[in-house]
Scaffold this active site. Structure first.
Site, PDB file in Angstrom:
ATOM      1  N   GLY B  12       0.805  -1.226   0.000  1.00 57.78           N
ATOM      2  CA  GLY B  12       0.000   0.000   0.000  1.00 57.78           C
ATOM      3  C   GLY B  12       0.831   1.264   0.000  1.00 57.78           C
ATOM      4  O   GLY B  12       0.400   2.278   0.523  1.00 57.78           O
ATOM      5  N   SER B  39       0.076  -3.753   5.209  1.00 58.97           N
ATOM      6  CA  SER B  39       0.285  -3.976   6.630  1.00 58.97           C
ATOM      7  C   SER B  39       0.856  -2.730   7.261  1.00 58.97           C
ATOM      8  O   SER B  39       1.821  -2.152   6.748  1.00 58.97           O
ATOM      9  CB  SER B  39       1.249  -5.148   6.822  1.00 58.97           C
ATOM     10  OG  SER B  39       1.707  -5.164   8.149  1.00 58.97           O
ATOM     11  N   ILE B  42       4.556  -3.029   8.189  1.00 61.27           N
ATOM     12  CA  ILE B  42       5.621  -2.875   7.182  1.00 61.27           C
ATOM     13  C   ILE B  42       5.628  -1.436   6.687  1.00 61.27           C
ATOM     14  O   ILE B  42       4.633  -0.962   6.140  1.00 61.27           O
ATOM     15  CB  ILE B  42       5.398  -3.842   5.995  1.00 61.27           C
ATOM     16  CG1 ILE B  42       5.337  -5.280   6.500  1.00 61.27           C
ATOM     17  CG2 ILE B  42       6.480  -3.668   4.950  1.00 61.27           C
ATOM     18  CD1 ILE B  42       4.907  -6.282   5.457  1.00 61.27           C
ATOM     19  N   VAL B  47       8.717   6.319  -1.850  1.00 66.55           N
ATOM     20  CA  VAL B  47       9.582   6.562  -2.986  1.00 66.55           C
ATOM     21  C   VAL B  47       9.236   7.872  -3.703  1.00 66.55           C
ATOM     22  O   VAL B  47       8.078   8.235  -3.810  1.00 66.55           O
ATOM     23  CB  VAL B  47       9.490   5.368  -3.958  1.00 66.55           C
ATOM     24  CG1 VAL B  47       8.075   5.077  -4.330  1.00 66.55           C
ATOM     25  CG2 VAL B  47      10.288   5.588  -5.209  1.00 66.55           C
ATOM     26  N   LYS B  78       7.373  22.208  -9.726  1.00 67.54           N
ATOM     27  CA  LYS B  78       8.747  21.832 -10.056  1.00 67.54           C
ATOM     28  C   LYS B  78       9.021  22.091 -11.533  1.00 67.54           C
ATOM     29  O   LYS B  78       8.315  21.556 -12.400  1.00 67.54           O
ATOM     30  CB  LYS B  78       8.938  20.339  -9.738  1.00 67.54           C
ATOM     31  CG  LYS B  78      10.315  19.819 -10.059  1.00 67.54           C
ATOM     32  CD  LYS B  78      10.420  18.326  -9.794  1.00 67.54           C
ATOM     33  CE  LYS B  78      11.754  17.795 -10.238  1.00 67.54           C
ATOM     34  NZ  LYS B  78      11.827  16.340 -10.203  1.00 67.54           N
ATOM     35  N   PRO B  96      15.926  21.327 -17.212  1.00 66.03           N
ATOM     36  CA  PRO B  96      14.561  21.858 -17.194  1.00 66.03           C
ATOM     37  C   PRO B  96      13.551  20.905 -17.832  1.00 66.03           C
ATOM     38  O   PRO B  96      13.916  20.059 -18.656  1.00 66.03           O
ATOM     39  CB  PRO B  96      14.693  23.103 -18.071  1.00 66.03           C
ATOM     40  CG  PRO B  96      15.740  22.735 -19.074  1.00 66.03           C
ATOM     41  CD  PRO B  96      16.681  21.768 -18.411  1.00 66.03           C
ATOM     42  N   ILE B 346       8.498   7.435  -9.493  1.00 66.58           N
ATOM     43  CA  ILE B 346       7.044   7.481  -9.678  1.00 66.58           C
ATOM     44  C   ILE B 346       6.699   7.361 -11.163  1.00 66.58           C
ATOM     45  O   ILE B 346       5.704   6.746 -11.533  1.00 66.58           O
ATOM     46  CB  ILE B 346       6.456   8.768  -9.044  1.00 66.58           C
ATOM     47  CG1 ILE B 346       6.499   8.615  -7.510  1.00 66.58           C
ATOM     48  CG2 ILE B 346       5.039   9.032  -9.518  1.00 66.58           C
ATOM     49  CD1 ILE B 346       5.946   9.792  -6.734  1.00 66.58           C
TER      50      ILE B 346
END
Lengths: 493, 509
Positions: B12, B39, B42, B47, B78, B96, B346
């Protein structure tokens, strides 16, 4: 013996050898895009090689940019040559009598609810051709320029040209008068090379021509590449025959390709006449001509295939010198255009051209692989005639890229694309469905689509309605030409 | 044939909830059952707090409102990534999310610049990039619609709190009928005949069956590796960093619209500014520095006081031999690991999800779907690897063992050719399918002092004066536009002002 070039006041001399389209196109494109510090010496034999016919009389939509790059704007094509418009190629009897589709030119499909358009049509059991305005207009013999307004269904069409290669070559030549070009009429006698690098070439007149970069545009003869031991990977031995038939009225805006037991023939409608090109097995007697054509004008045997490396040392092969295709698709013109663009971009500025050669050869390899896949896919059929031509076609190996493409399409209608293919996703989808391939499954999300049938119905009605109101190709072209000529006359006054 | 209908996502974290959100959205109305097991015992790695512009399309496809996402995740805008000390100590440049100059009819803008620089001298290429200049000045504005205009030909991404992002997507997914089960997997049951994962046993005795499993269990790869033993392609010889410390600190100074990656003696350090704090980390190679020294390097260079205890991470760079094996698809860290130098973590999750949606089994799982998925993901990973490696090898640094290691490294041929073509004539060997396009390669190569010896010969066609005037005009326009743009902090504050976010980050479905 006179030795000319590199010229004292020039930084870099390019020597082009070849008298057909590739040679004149290279001369025009390079002289237009490079500075006068580049001297161009163009050596053209007096006779145009027969293999010029292998450029195939048609371009895809990228033809517009190609002609512009060599100095021909669309008004020039329409008023100074016998070029006509083309929405694509009508394949008929391919390979059996019942199969027909228009391999038309379209911009990228707009997805329906995030799903590939062609998969949605297939899901509803529709015929993709009904939703492609360029296909429907070609079948109806209609033409008009696609407008910019995206609400107009015709904006979903793209077009190329039907042209005659000798006519275009002459026109490019007449317009290519740059000061940094020297034209030499002559025939090659020998190539002087050391360690794979050409020092100079000798002509039958006794004249020697030196240069920094040599371009082999001699066609299937590969006059400069052969002495450099360039490896040609041959595929098939075939025969091409050409003929023409005068017609009072221009035909539909598409090339028509018809399959028969002997191979296939194409008829390209041009202003004033139809041009026929027939391809059969090498050495075979040419079959009877289709109605309207009296006699074959030329016949020659050729081998399809490609150079393993199209740039060796300081010599670059372009057009039919680099790869020879059966002119079934616009591949010969598309590849000439792309290699010319790559050469222009990678034009070296010194005798060290290893990096440029490596990249050019990578692009050449990618383009020929991808174009060969597209060509080969036309022959992946089970009901082809059991004759020598068709047997030879189906014996041609299937490369891993094509296998992946076919596997994925058959499996779930997925059109796999590699980097910068000369034939895009839409070309492949039209070909797959045109040839009667149908995926075993579809995207799982198709099951939950809402209202897509209505979208398709609206689309096909709008296309039918618009096509019925479009002018016939011959009328449109005639009026367009009149308009351009009037404009030119007004300007001249 | 039976339709695959029961989907079980294991894990998750960011990967798990991004997958759950996307599948619940894309497969709405198909009667699929989506279950996610996670869980609380855990922890998640959390990331990639910094993203690439593609994330906006992911959020938009879910129907998530940008202001809401930004407010919920304490996000900042960003415009790129600043790289410090990479070419040599003291250097810095910004990679960029945008083009340099303007589109030119015959050649790329940077080719014009190369000639001008060689013949008359010119300001650095960055001065012709709206996004670099805006980032340097701490400004931000949305790109305009006409991408042929200065101030329009750039993209932007976010720097956000990935745990809050996962929380937001959890809420979104649960509203879309994803069933969340709290529990720890203690056993994986395989079908004896097919080798497919049949079910998972949880610590509390529950059995979870599914037709297809998405392994988002992180580095451990509970299903893809521990159960199916798919194998791992180790890329440590190219990217040897294998550990990291991560810590959050209080914000200090101006809120910058870019992430910073500073090269260190045995790795590099990140700094990611969020609305409420700064994310920091030190990625390093344990062969070249001790853990203690690596931690000291990080803690001694924080700009503000630490807000958390440093978290230590272990990893091995590389990827699974197969991302999809039998009925298990690995997404996120279970699929592979590439250090987050270019914020690709990601993005690679997003690529995995996009391909899974497109190739999701229609009927039973088909070998061809698996093959296609693996081909696509391999290409994605390989191309990102080359781009990351470029940062380590396009350098003049030899001041530590790690930098000397890279000097002697044999590179993948694809990367060598790319660098040679650039150095010879400023040519970037292009690809169509991959995340980093030519401007990204240009920024890193030029930013790390890989200067081309020549340029595209077509540029010589332009008269010198005309070229100088053109460049001057673009330079002036860029700076005028930047001058008019608001400060990033002010723009952001105004943008999210008044956006209500409930305590639990409830996101609309």
């Amino acid at each position: 013996m006179t030795v000319s070039g590199p010229a004292q006041d020039k930084d870099f001399t390019i020597v082009i050898y070849g008298g057909c389209l590739a040679g004149y196109a290279a001369r025009a494109a390079l002289s237009r895009s490079l500075s006068p510090q580049h001297m161009i010496i163009h050596i053209a034999p007096n006779e145009t090689p027969a293999c010029a016919a292998l450029y195939g009389n048609s371009t895809g939509p990228s033809g517009y940019e190609f002609f512009r790059a060599v100095g021909l704007e669309e008004p020039d094509l329409v008023t100074r040559t016998n070029t006509s418009f083309s929405f694509g190629t009508l394949f008929q009897n391919w390979p059996s009598r019942s199969r027909q589709w228009v391999q038309c030119f379209v911009p990228p499909f707009t997805g329906v609810q995030d799903l590939a358009f062609d998969s949605v049509v297939n899901f509803h059991g529709g015929n993709l051709q009904s939703y492609l305005i360029s296909a429907q207009a070609a079948l109806a013999g209609k033409f008009a320029h696609p407008p910019g307004d995206p609400k107009n269904p015709l904006s979903r069409a793209e077009y190329g040209y039907n042209f005659a290669v000798d006519d275009i070559t002459t026109t490019i030549r007449s317009k290519s008068t740059a000061s940094n070009v020297e034209h030499i009429s002559g025939q090659l006698q020998g190539v002087a090379a050391t360690n794979g690098v050409i020092n100079h070439i000798t002509l039958t007149s006794g004249r020697s021509v030196a240069g920094d970069l040599f371009i082999d545009a001699s066609g299937t003869e590969r006059a400069l590449m052969e002495p450099l031991q360039a490896e040609f990977i041959a595929q098939r031995s075939l025969r091409a025959s050409t003929a023409r038939s005068d017609t009072p009225q221009l035909g539909a805006p598409c090339k028509v390709v018809t399959a028969d037991d002997f191979g296939w023939y194409s008829v390209s409608p041009l202003q004033g006449y139809n041009s026929l090109l027939r391809v059969t097995g090498a050495g075979e007697a040419s079959p009877a001509l289709p109605p309207g054509f009296a006699k074959y004008e030329s016949q020659f045997d050729f081998q399809t295939g490609t150079l393993k490396k199209a740039w060796i040392g300081n010599c670059v092969a372009l057009g039919n010198s680099a790869s020879v295709f059966e002119p079934l698709t616009p591949a010969p013109m598309t590849l000439l255009q792309r290699s010319l663009k790559a050469l222009t971009e990678l034009m070296p500025s010194s005798s060290n051209m290893e990096v440029e050669a490596k990249e050019f050869n990578r692009l050449h390899d990618e383009d020929t692989q991808n174009a060969s896949s597209f060509h080969r896919a036309h022959f992946l059929c089970e009901n082809a005639p059991e004759t020598a031509y068709w047997q030879g076609a189906s014996d041609t190996p299937i490369c891993p890229r094509l296998r992946r493409k076919i596997t994925q399409f058959d499996s779930r209608g997925l059109v796999v694309q590699y980097d910068y293919e000369p034939f895009n996703t839409e070309d492949w989808a039209i070909l797959h469905y045109g040839m009667g391939r149908r995926p075993r499954r579809g995207d799982v999300r198709l099951q939950a689509m809402d209202g897509s049938e209505r979208i398709l119905d609206t689309m096909s009605s709008a296309i039918s309605s618009l096509v019925s109101r479009m002018p016939p190709h011959h009328q449109y072209l005639m009026k367009f030409k009149e308009y351009l000529e009037k404009k030119q006359n007004d300007y001249a006054r | 044939m039976d339709q695959v209908k029961r989907i079980c996502i294991l894990g998750g974290g960011t990967a798990g909830w991004m997958t759950a959100a996307a599948l619940s959205n894309k497969f709405k109305g198909l009667g699929f059952e989506i279950t996610l097991i996670e869980s609380n015992e855990i922890g998640t790695v959390g990331v990639g707090e910094a993203t690439l512009p593609h994330i906006r399309f992911f959020n938009s496809a879910l129907g998530l409102d940008e202001k809401f996402v930004m407010k919920s995740t304490n996000a900042t805008f960003k415009l790129g990534i600043e790289f410090c000390d990479w070419g040599k100590i003291g250097d810095s440049y910004i990679h960029p999310f945008g083009d340099y100059g303007l589109p030119m009819p015959d050649t790329e803008f940077h080719q014009l610049w190369l000639r001008e620089k060689a013949e008359r001298g010119a300001p650095r290429l960055d001065e012709y990039s709206y996004s670099v200049m805006a980032a340097e000045k701490g400004k931000f504005h949305f790109p305009g619609d006409d991408t042929t205009q200065i101030g329009s030909n750039f993209g932007y991404a976010y720097q956000f709190d990935s745990s809050l992002y996962a929380k937001l997507l959890r809420s979104y997914s649960e509203n879309n009928h994803v069933r969340r089960i709290e529990g720890k997997v203690v056993e994986t049951h395989l079908n004896a005949e097919s080798g497919y994962v049949k079910s998972l046993s949880l610590e509390n005795g529950a059995q979870i069956e599914a037709d297809i499993f998405v392994d988002c269990s992180g580095f451990r790869g509970v299903l893809i590796e521990q159960a199916l033993e798919t194998g791992y392609e180790d890329w440590s010889r190219w990217l040897p960093c294998n550990r990291a410390y991560a810590v959050q600190s209080e914000s200090r100074g101006e809120l910058l619209p870019y992430t910073r990656a500073t090269a260190r003696k045995a790795g590099w350090q990140w700094r990611i500014p969020l609305q409420h704090r700064t994310g920091n980390g030190h990625v390093y190679c344990s062969d070249f520095i001790s853990d203690e020294d690596a931690l000291h390097q990080l803690m001694s260079t924080l700009e503000g006081p630490a807000l958390t205890d440093p978290k230590k991470l272990f990893f091995k760079t590389g990827r699974r031999n197969a991302f999809w094996s039998k009925n298990v698809v690995a997404i996120g860290l279970s699929a592979g690991f590439l250090e987050p130098l270019e914020s690709t973590s990601i993005h690679l999750i997003q690529e995995g999800i996009t391909n899974l949606v497109e190739l999701f089994p229609s009927g039973e799982i088909d070998e061809y779907d698996i093959r296609e998925y693996n081909d696509r993901m391999e290409l994605n990973f390989d191309r990102v690897r080359d781009f990351l490696l470029l940062h380590y090898v396009a350098t003049q640094r030899d001041d530590s063992e790690m930098w000397r290691y890279f000097r002697n490294l044999e590179l993948p041929e694809s990367l060598t050719e790319k660098m040679e073509a650039w150095q010879k004539r400023g040519y970037v060997i292009p690809y169509e399918h991959g995340v980093f396009l030519p401007p990204s390669w240009i920024s890193v190569m030029l930013g790390q002092n890989l200067e081309p010896k020549s340029f595209d010969q077509r540029v010589n066609k332009i008269p010198q004066e005309e070229l100088s005037n053109l460049l001057r005009s673009i330079h002036t326009q860029t700076h005028q536009k930047i001058h008019q743009a608001p400060a990033h902090a002010a723009f952001l504050a105004e943008y999210v002002k008044g956006v209500h976010v409930a305590q639990d980050n409830a996101a609309g479905s």
